[in-house]
Motif scaffolding. Sequence first.
Motif, PDB file in Angstrom:
ATOM      1  N   ILE A  36       0.840  -1.205   0.000  1.00  0.00           N
ATOM      2  CA  ILE A  36       0.000   0.000   0.000  1.00  0.00           C
ATOM      3  C   ILE A  36       0.873   1.253   0.000  1.00  0.00           C
ATOM      4  N   LEU A  37       1.907   1.237   0.817  1.00  0.00           N
ATOM      5  CA  LEU A  37       2.830   2.374   0.850  1.00  0.00           C
ATOM      6  C   LEU A  37       3.497   2.579  -0.513  1.00  0.00           C
ATOM      7  N   ASN A  38       3.967   1.480  -1.107  1.00  0.00           N
ATOM      8  CA  ASN A  38       4.632   1.572  -2.411  1.00  0.00           C
ATOM      9  C   ASN A  38       3.699   2.132  -3.470  1.00  0.00           C
ATOM     10  N   LYS A  39       2.428   1.755  -3.399  1.00  0.00           N
ATOM     11  CA  LYS A  39       1.429   2.246  -4.353  1.00  0.00           C
ATOM     12  C   LYS A  39       1.358   3.766  -4.332  1.00  0.00           C
ATOM     13  N   HIS A  40       1.594   4.353  -3.152  1.00  0.00           N
ATOM     14  CA  HIS A  40       1.541   5.813  -3.002  1.00  0.00           C
ATOM     15  C   HIS A  40       2.923   6.458  -3.150  1.00  0.00           C
ATOM     16  N   GLY A  41       3.920   5.651  -3.503  1.00  0.00           N
ATOM     17  CA  GLY A  41       5.261   6.203  -3.718  1.00  0.00           C
ATOM     18  C   GLY A  41       6.101   6.293  -2.461  1.00  0.00           C
ATOM     19  N   PHE A  42       5.701   5.588  -1.384  1.00  0.00           N
ATOM     20  CA  PHE A  42       6.430   5.627  -0.118  1.00  0.00           C
ATOM     21  C   PHE A  42       7.057   4.273   0.200  1.00  0.00           C
ATOM     22  N   GLN A  43       7.993   4.307   1.141  1.00  0.00           N
ATOM     23  CA  GLN A  43       8.642   3.089   1.617  1.00  0.00           C
ATOM     24  C   GLN A  43       8.228   2.815   3.064  1.00  0.00           C
ATOM     25  N   LEU A  44       8.182   1.547   3.413  1.00  0.00           N
ATOM     26  CA  LEU A  44       7.988   1.173   4.816  1.00  0.00           C
ATOM     27  C   LEU A  44       9.263   1.517   5.569  1.00  0.00           C
ATOM     28  N   SER A  45       9.145   2.265   6.663  1.00  0.00           N
ATOM     29  CA  SER A  45      10.338   2.763   7.355  1.00  0.00           C
ATOM     30  C   SER A  45      10.754   1.943   8.569  1.00  0.00           C
ATOM     31  N   GLY A  46       9.939   0.981   8.972  1.00  0.00           N
ATOM     32  CA  GLY A  46      10.335   0.168  10.111  1.00  0.00           C
ATOM     33  C   GLY A  46       9.298  -0.868  10.475  1.00  0.00           C
ATOM     34  N   VAL A  47       9.768  -1.928  11.130  1.00  0.00           N
ATOM     35  CA  VAL A  47       8.911  -2.953  11.720  1.00  0.00           C
ATOM     36  C   VAL A  47       9.277  -3.033  13.190  1.00  0.00           C
ATOM     37  N   GLN A  48       8.286  -3.069  14.049  1.00  0.00           N
ATOM     38  CA  GLN A  48       8.544  -3.122  15.494  1.00  0.00           C
ATOM     39  C   GLN A  48       7.733  -4.250  16.115  1.00  0.00           C
ATOM     40  N   ASN A  49       8.437  -5.285  16.572  1.00  0.00           N
ATOM     41  CA  ASN A  49       7.801  -6.442  17.202  1.00  0.00           C
ATOM     42  C   ASN A  49       8.548  -6.837  18.471  1.00  0.00           C
ATOM     43  N   HIS A  50       7.874  -7.583  19.307  1.00  0.00           N
ATOM     44  CA  HIS A  50       8.475  -8.187  20.498  1.00  0.00           C
ATOM     45  C   HIS A  50       9.553  -9.179  20.047  1.00  0.00           C
ATOM     46  N   TYR A  51      10.760  -9.024  20.594  1.00  0.00           N
ATOM     47  CA  TYR A  51      11.850  -9.937  20.232  1.00  0.00           C
ATOM     48  C   TYR A  51      12.891  -9.931  21.336  1.00  0.00           C
ATOM     49  N   SER A  52      13.216 -11.112  21.825  1.00  0.00           N
ATOM     50  CA  SER A  52      14.217 -11.254  22.882  1.00  0.00           C
ATOM     51  C   SER A  52      14.765 -12.673  22.837  1.00  0.00           C
ATOM     52  N   LEU A  53      15.718 -12.962  23.682  1.00  0.00           N
ATOM     53  CA  LEU A  53      16.233 -14.328  23.797  1.00  0.00           C
ATOM     54  C   LEU A  53      15.128 -15.314  24.161  1.00  0.00           C
ATOM     55  N   LEU A  54      14.073 -14.824  24.794  1.00  0.00           N
ATOM     56  CA  LEU A  54      12.979 -15.699  25.203  1.00  0.00           C
ATOM     57  C   LEU A  54      11.772 -15.626  24.266  1.00  0.00           C
ATOM     58  N   TYR A  55      11.856 -14.808  23.213  1.00  0.00           N
ATOM     59  CA  TYR A  55      10.718 -14.691  22.293  1.00  0.00           C
ATOM     60  C   TYR A  55      11.254 -14.335  20.913  1.00  0.00           C
ATOM     61  N   ARG A  56      11.505 -15.357  20.098  1.00  0.00           N
ATOM     62  CA  ARG A  56      12.191 -15.162  18.822  1.00  0.00           C
ATOM     63  C   ARG A  56      11.271 -15.446  17.628  1.00  0.00           C
ATOM     64  N   CYS A  57       9.983 -15.230  17.811  1.00  0.00           N
ATOM     65  CA  CYS A  57       9.020 -15.542  16.756  1.00  0.00           C
ATOM     66  C   CYS A  57       9.292 -14.787  15.456  1.00  0.00           C
ATOM     67  N   SER A  58       9.675 -13.511  15.549  1.00  0.00           N
ATOM     68  CA  SER A  58       9.925 -12.725  14.334  1.00  0.00           C
ATOM     69  C   SER A  58      11.121 -13.249  13.552  1.00  0.00           C
ATOM     70  N   GLU A  59      12.058 -13.845  14.256  1.00  0.00           N
ATOM     71  CA  GLU A  59      13.204 -14.465  13.582  1.00  0.00           C
ATOM     72  C   GLU A  59      12.770 -15.759  12.892  1.00  0.00           C
ATOM     73  N   LYS A  60      12.047 -16.590  13.616  1.00  0.00           N
ATOM     74  CA  LYS A  60      11.614 -17.878  13.072  1.00  0.00           C
ATOM     75  C   LYS A  60      10.665 -17.708  11.890  1.00  0.00           C
ATOM     76  N   ALA A  61       9.878 -16.633  11.911  1.00  0.00           N
ATOM     77  CA  ALA A  61       8.918 -16.384  10.829  1.00  0.00           C
ATOM     78  C   ALA A  61       9.559 -15.721   9.615  1.00  0.00           C
ATOM     79  N   GLY A  62      10.848 -15.393   9.705  1.00  0.00           N
ATOM     80  CA  GLY A  62      11.545 -14.788   8.579  1.00  0.00           C
ATOM     81  C   GLY A  62      11.392 -13.285   8.474  1.00  0.00           C
ATOM     82  N   ILE A  63      10.780 -12.667   9.483  1.00  0.00           N
ATOM     83  CA  ILE A  63      10.537 -11.219   9.411  1.00  0.00           C
ATOM     84  C   ILE A  63      11.840 -10.423   9.478  1.00  0.00           C
TER      85      ILE A  63
END
Length: 316
Positions: free
Chosen positions: A158-185
Amino acid sequence: MTFKINEKDIPPAAIGTWAWGGGFNGSRMIFGTSPDSNILKETFQIAYDNGFNLWDTAAVYGMGNAELILGECTKDRNIIISDKYTPMGKFNPKAIDKALSESVKRLNGTIPDIYWLHMPKNLDENIEYLCLLLKQHKVGSIGVSNFNLEQIKRAESILNKHGFQLSGVQNHYSLLYRCSEKAGIINWCVERNIPFFSYMTLEQGALTGHYNSKKGFPIFSRRNFAFPKSMLKKIEPLHNELKSVGEKHGLSIAEIAIIWAISKNTVPIIGITKPYQAEALAKIHNTILMEEDIARLELASTKTGVEVSGSWEKKV
Protein backbone atom coordinates in the motif's frame (compact mmCIF):
# COMPACT_ATOMS: atom_id res chain seq x y z
CA MET A 1 24.11 -2.79 10.16
CA THR A 2 23.38 0.93 10.21
CA PHE A 3 19.95 2.35 9.54
CA LYS A 4 18.38 5.71 8.85
CA ILE A 5 14.97 7.27 9.38
CA ASN A 6 14.24 10.39 7.33
CA GLU A 7 17.93 10.53 6.42
CA LYS A 8 18.84 10.61 10.12
CA ASP A 9 21.29 8.01 11.42
CA ILE A 10 19.77 6.00 14.22
CA PRO A 11 21.78 4.75 17.22
CA PRO A 12 22.36 1.05 18.00
CA ALA A 13 19.44 1.11 20.45
CA ALA A 14 16.33 3.22 20.94
CA ILE A 15 15.01 4.35 24.30
CA GLY A 16 11.52 3.24 25.32
CA THR A 17 9.17 5.25 27.51
CA TRP A 18 6.40 2.77 28.39
CA ALA A 19 7.39 3.01 32.06
CA TRP A 20 7.42 6.81 32.07
CA GLY A 21 3.76 7.67 32.35
CA GLY A 22 1.42 7.10 35.27
CA GLY A 23 -2.26 6.20 35.07
CA PHE A 24 -3.95 3.45 33.09
CA ASN A 25 -1.50 1.25 31.16
CA GLY A 26 1.27 3.20 32.85
CA SER A 27 4.27 2.61 35.06
CA ARG A 28 2.59 1.27 38.20
CA MET A 29 0.07 -0.92 36.38
CA ILE A 30 2.61 -2.51 34.03
CA PHE A 31 5.89 -2.27 35.93
CA GLY A 32 4.82 -1.84 39.56
CA THR A 33 6.81 1.39 39.95
CA SER A 34 6.21 5.14 39.71
CA PRO A 35 9.26 7.04 38.43
CA ASP A 36 9.86 10.63 39.46
CA SER A 37 9.64 13.05 36.50
CA ASN A 38 12.78 14.93 37.59
CA ILE A 39 14.75 11.68 37.65
CA LEU A 40 13.38 10.83 34.21
CA LYS A 41 14.62 14.17 32.90
CA GLU A 42 18.07 13.52 34.34
CA THR A 43 18.01 10.03 32.80
CA PHE A 44 17.05 11.52 29.45
CA GLN A 45 19.94 13.98 29.52
CA ILE A 46 22.54 11.29 30.29
CA ALA A 47 21.25 9.04 27.50
CA TYR A 48 21.11 11.95 25.07
CA ASP A 49 24.66 13.01 25.94
CA ASN A 50 25.79 9.45 25.16
CA GLY A 51 24.35 9.53 21.66
CA PHE A 52 20.95 7.93 22.20
CA ASN A 53 18.76 10.30 20.25
CA LEU A 54 15.93 7.96 19.20
CA TRP A 55 13.03 7.87 21.66
CA ASP A 56 10.06 5.57 21.35
CA THR A 57 6.69 6.39 22.87
CA ALA A 58 2.94 5.98 22.33
CA ALA A 59 -0.25 7.77 23.28
CA VAL A 60 -1.37 4.64 25.18
CA TYR A 61 1.69 4.68 27.47
CA GLY A 62 0.11 6.07 30.60
CA MET A 63 -2.60 7.49 28.33
CA GLY A 64 -0.51 10.44 27.16
CA ASN A 65 1.60 10.94 30.26
CA ALA A 66 4.74 9.36 28.77
CA GLU A 67 4.50 11.63 25.71
CA LEU A 68 4.03 14.66 27.95
CA ILE A 69 7.19 13.99 29.97
CA LEU A 70 9.16 13.16 26.84
CA GLY A 71 7.97 16.40 25.26
CA GLU A 72 9.32 18.35 28.22
CA CYS A 73 12.69 16.59 27.86
CA THR A 74 13.09 16.93 24.11
CA LYS A 75 12.32 20.61 23.70
CA ASP A 76 14.89 22.31 21.44
CA ARG A 77 16.90 19.09 21.05
CA ASN A 78 17.77 17.25 17.85
CA ILE A 79 16.18 13.88 18.42
CA ILE A 80 14.26 11.23 16.49
CA ILE A 81 10.73 10.67 17.77
CA SER A 82 9.04 7.31 17.30
CA ASP A 83 5.33 7.47 18.17
CA LYS A 84 2.32 5.22 17.64
CA TYR A 85 -1.35 5.20 16.75
CA THR A 86 -3.25 2.36 18.40
CA PRO A 87 -6.44 1.59 16.43
CA MET A 88 -9.59 0.91 18.43
CA GLY A 89 -12.88 -0.41 17.04
CA LYS A 90 -13.89 0.49 13.49
CA PHE A 91 -11.71 2.50 11.13
CA ASN A 92 -12.13 6.17 11.97
CA PRO A 93 -9.97 8.80 10.23
CA LYS A 94 -11.13 11.46 12.70
CA ALA A 95 -9.78 9.33 15.54
CA ILE A 96 -6.38 9.17 13.82
CA ASP A 97 -6.35 12.95 13.27
CA LYS A 98 -7.29 13.56 16.88
CA ALA A 99 -4.74 11.09 18.26
CA LEU A 100 -1.89 12.52 16.17
CA SER A 101 -2.81 16.13 16.93
CA GLU A 102 -2.90 15.45 20.68
CA SER A 103 0.37 13.50 20.56
CA VAL A 104 2.16 16.31 18.70
CA LYS A 105 0.84 18.81 21.25
CA ARG A 106 2.11 16.72 24.16
CA LEU A 107 5.46 16.35 22.36
CA ASN A 108 5.93 20.13 22.30
CA GLY A 109 4.97 20.42 18.66
CA THR A 110 7.41 17.77 17.42
CA ILE A 111 6.14 15.78 14.43
CA PRO A 112 6.98 12.06 14.78
CA ASP A 113 9.86 11.01 12.54
CA ILE A 114 8.22 7.61 12.36
CA TYR A 115 4.55 7.02 13.14
CA TRP A 116 3.57 3.41 13.76
CA LEU A 117 0.32 1.61 13.19
CA HIS A 118 0.49 -0.15 16.55
CA MET A 119 -1.74 -3.10 15.62
CA PRO A 120 -2.86 -4.57 12.25
CA LYS A 121 -6.50 -3.73 12.91
CA ASN A 122 -8.28 -2.37 9.79
CA LEU A 123 -4.89 -2.61 8.12
CA ASP A 124 -5.74 -1.40 4.62
CA GLU A 125 -7.86 1.56 5.67
CA ASN A 126 -5.42 2.72 8.35
CA ILE A 127 -2.31 2.47 6.16
CA GLU A 128 -4.11 4.26 3.33
CA TYR A 129 -5.01 7.10 5.67
CA LEU A 130 -1.52 7.26 7.15
CA CYS A 131 -0.24 7.67 3.58
CA LEU A 132 -2.47 10.75 3.30
CA LEU A 133 -0.95 12.16 6.50
CA LEU A 134 2.50 11.45 5.06
CA LYS A 135 1.64 13.37 1.88
CA GLN A 136 0.49 16.26 4.08
CA HIS A 137 3.83 16.16 5.98
CA LYS A 138 2.02 15.54 9.27
CA VAL A 139 4.29 12.56 9.97
CA GLY A 140 7.83 11.86 8.80
CA SER A 141 7.46 8.20 7.84
CA ILE A 142 5.35 5.11 8.58
CA GLY A 143 6.12 1.87 10.39
CA VAL A 144 4.12 -1.16 11.51
CA SER A 145 4.12 -2.86 14.91
CA ASN A 146 2.87 -6.29 16.03
CA PHE A 147 2.38 -7.39 12.40
CA ASN A 148 3.07 -10.83 10.92
CA LEU A 149 5.02 -11.16 7.66
CA GLU A 150 1.96 -11.31 5.43
CA GLN A 151 0.56 -8.17 7.06
CA ILE A 152 3.90 -6.39 6.76
CA LYS A 153 4.04 -7.16 3.03
CA ARG A 154 0.48 -5.91 2.63
CA ALA A 155 1.31 -2.64 4.38
CA GLU A 156 4.43 -2.23 2.27
CA SER A 157 2.46 -2.75 -0.96
CA ILE A 158 0.00 0.00 0.00
CA LEU A 159 2.83 2.37 0.85
CA ASN A 160 4.63 1.57 -2.41
CA LYS A 161 1.43 2.25 -4.35
CA HIS A 162 1.54 5.81 -3.00
CA GLY A 163 5.26 6.20 -3.72
CA PHE A 164 6.43 5.63 -0.12
CA GLN A 165 8.64 3.09 1.62
CA LEU A 166 7.99 1.17 4.82
CA SER A 167 10.34 2.76 7.35
CA GLY A 168 10.33 0.17 10.11
CA VAL A 169 8.91 -2.95 11.72
CA GLN A 170 8.54 -3.12 15.49
CA ASN A 171 7.80 -6.44 17.20
CA HIS A 172 8.47 -8.19 20.50
CA TYR A 173 11.85 -9.94 20.23
CA SER A 174 14.22 -11.25 22.88
CA LEU A 175 16.23 -14.33 23.80
CA LEU A 176 12.98 -15.70 25.20
CA TYR A 177 10.72 -14.69 22.29
CA ARG A 178 12.19 -15.16 18.82
CA CYS A 179 9.02 -15.54 16.76
CA SER A 180 9.92 -12.72 14.33
CA GLU A 181 13.20 -14.46 13.58
CA LYS A 182 11.61 -17.88 13.07
CA ALA A 183 8.92 -16.38 10.83
CA GLY A 184 11.55 -14.79 8.58
CA ILE A 185 10.54 -11.22 9.41
CA ILE A 186 13.98 -10.07 10.52
CA ASN A 187 15.66 -11.51 7.42
CA TRP A 188 13.00 -9.89 5.25
CA CYS A 189 13.78 -6.53 6.85
CA VAL A 190 17.55 -6.99 6.51
CA GLU A 191 17.22 -7.80 2.80
CA ARG A 192 15.38 -4.49 2.29
CA ASN A 193 17.48 -2.44 4.71
CA ILE A 194 14.38 -1.76 6.80
CA PRO A 195 15.14 -1.38 10.52
CA PHE A 196 13.57 -4.00 12.74
CA PHE A 197 12.95 -2.56 16.21
CA SER A 198 12.87 -5.22 18.92
CA TYR A 199 10.79 -4.29 21.95
CA MET A 200 10.81 -6.05 25.33
CA THR A 201 14.37 -7.22 24.62
CA LEU A 202 14.95 -7.40 28.37
CA GLU A 203 11.47 -8.82 29.00
CA GLN A 204 10.67 -5.83 31.22
CA GLY A 205 13.46 -6.76 33.61
CA ALA A 206 13.34 -10.57 33.54
CA LEU A 207 16.61 -10.61 31.55
CA THR A 208 18.53 -8.14 33.69
CA GLY A 209 19.57 -10.44 36.52
CA HIS A 210 17.95 -8.13 39.07
CA TYR A 211 15.02 -10.51 39.55
CA ASN A 212 15.08 -14.21 40.28
CA SER A 213 13.27 -16.99 42.16
CA LYS A 214 14.06 -15.26 45.48
CA LYS A 215 13.47 -11.65 44.46
CA GLY A 216 10.40 -11.37 42.27
CA PHE A 217 8.67 -8.47 40.55
CA PRO A 218 6.19 -6.18 42.36
CA ILE A 219 3.14 -8.35 43.03
CA PHE A 220 0.48 -6.21 41.38
CA SER A 221 2.17 -5.61 38.04
CA ARG A 222 2.07 -7.10 34.56
CA ARG A 223 5.69 -8.16 35.00
CA ASN A 224 4.81 -10.40 37.92
CA PHE A 225 1.95 -12.05 36.07
CA ALA A 226 4.18 -12.71 33.06
CA PHE A 227 7.20 -13.79 35.11
CA PRO A 228 6.23 -15.16 38.54
CA LYS A 229 9.05 -16.56 40.67
CA SER A 230 8.47 -20.06 39.28
CA MET A 231 9.13 -18.73 35.77
CA LEU A 232 12.15 -16.73 36.90
CA LYS A 233 13.54 -19.96 38.36
CA LYS A 234 13.37 -21.59 34.93
CA ILE A 235 15.41 -18.84 33.28
CA GLU A 236 18.19 -18.71 35.88
CA PRO A 237 20.43 -20.98 33.73
CA LEU A 238 20.10 -18.38 30.96
CA HIS A 239 21.08 -15.69 33.46
CA ASN A 240 24.18 -17.74 34.23
CA GLU A 241 25.17 -17.92 30.55
CA LEU A 242 24.56 -14.19 30.11
CA LYS A 243 26.70 -13.52 33.17
CA SER A 244 29.49 -15.77 31.88
CA VAL A 245 29.58 -14.04 28.49
CA GLY A 246 29.37 -10.66 30.21
CA GLU A 247 32.40 -11.36 32.38
CA LYS A 248 34.55 -11.68 29.23
CA HIS A 249 33.53 -8.18 28.17
CA GLY A 250 33.17 -6.50 31.55
CA LEU A 251 29.43 -6.12 30.99
CA SER A 252 26.26 -6.97 32.87
CA ILE A 253 23.61 -9.57 32.10
CA ALA A 254 21.30 -6.88 30.73
CA GLU A 255 23.99 -5.34 28.55
CA ILE A 256 24.81 -8.69 26.96
CA ALA A 257 21.11 -9.38 26.29
CA ILE A 258 20.91 -6.01 24.51
CA ILE A 259 24.08 -6.62 22.48
CA TRP A 260 22.75 -10.05 21.48
CA ALA A 261 19.69 -8.33 19.98
CA ILE A 262 21.93 -5.88 18.11
CA SER A 263 24.03 -8.78 16.79
CA LYS A 264 20.82 -10.21 15.29
CA ASN A 265 20.44 -7.11 13.08
CA THR A 266 17.77 -5.49 15.22
CA VAL A 267 17.51 -2.14 16.97
CA PRO A 268 16.45 -2.94 20.54
CA ILE A 269 14.13 -0.54 22.34
CA ILE A 270 15.34 -0.33 25.93
CA GLY A 271 13.18 1.15 28.65
CA ILE A 272 15.17 3.16 31.16
CA THR A 273 13.96 5.25 34.11
CA LYS A 274 17.12 5.84 36.15
CA PRO A 275 20.43 7.64 35.51
CA TYR A 276 22.55 4.54 36.17
CA GLN A 277 20.63 2.68 33.46
CA ALA A 278 21.42 5.43 30.96
CA GLU A 279 25.09 5.30 31.93
CA ALA A 280 25.16 1.51 31.54
CA LEU A 281 23.54 1.72 28.13
CA ALA A 282 26.49 3.75 26.88
CA LYS A 283 28.67 0.62 27.18
CA ILE A 284 26.97 -1.18 24.31
CA HIS A 285 28.42 1.00 21.56
CA ASN A 286 31.58 -0.94 20.76
CA THR A 287 31.00 -4.54 21.91
CA ILE A 288 30.66 -7.38 19.39
CA LEU A 289 29.67 -10.90 20.38
CA MET A 290 31.40 -13.89 18.85
CA GLU A 291 29.28 -16.47 17.03
CA GLU A 292 30.08 -19.06 19.69
CA ASP A 293 28.76 -16.73 22.41
CA ILE A 294 25.56 -16.12 20.46
CA ALA A 295 25.11 -19.88 20.01
CA ARG A 296 25.65 -20.48 23.74
CA LEU A 297 23.05 -17.92 24.70
CA GLU A 298 20.48 -19.20 22.24
CA LEU A 299 20.98 -22.81 23.34
CA ALA A 300 20.55 -21.82 26.98
CA SER A 301 17.43 -19.89 26.06
CA THR A 302 15.93 -22.85 24.22
CA LYS A 303 16.64 -25.16 27.15
CA THR A 304 14.58 -22.97 29.50
CA GLY A 305 11.43 -23.89 27.58
CA VAL A 306 10.15 -20.38 28.33
CA GLU A 307 8.37 -18.24 25.75
CA VAL A 308 6.12 -15.49 27.08
CA SER A 309 4.02 -13.32 24.78
CA GLY A 310 1.95 -10.27 25.63
CA SER A 311 -1.83 -10.51 25.93
CA TRP A 312 -2.07 -8.24 22.86
CA GLU A 313 0.13 -10.46 20.70
CA LYS A 314 -0.60 -13.12 18.15
CA LYS A 315 2.14 -15.42 16.91
CA VAL A 316 3.82 -13.79 13.93
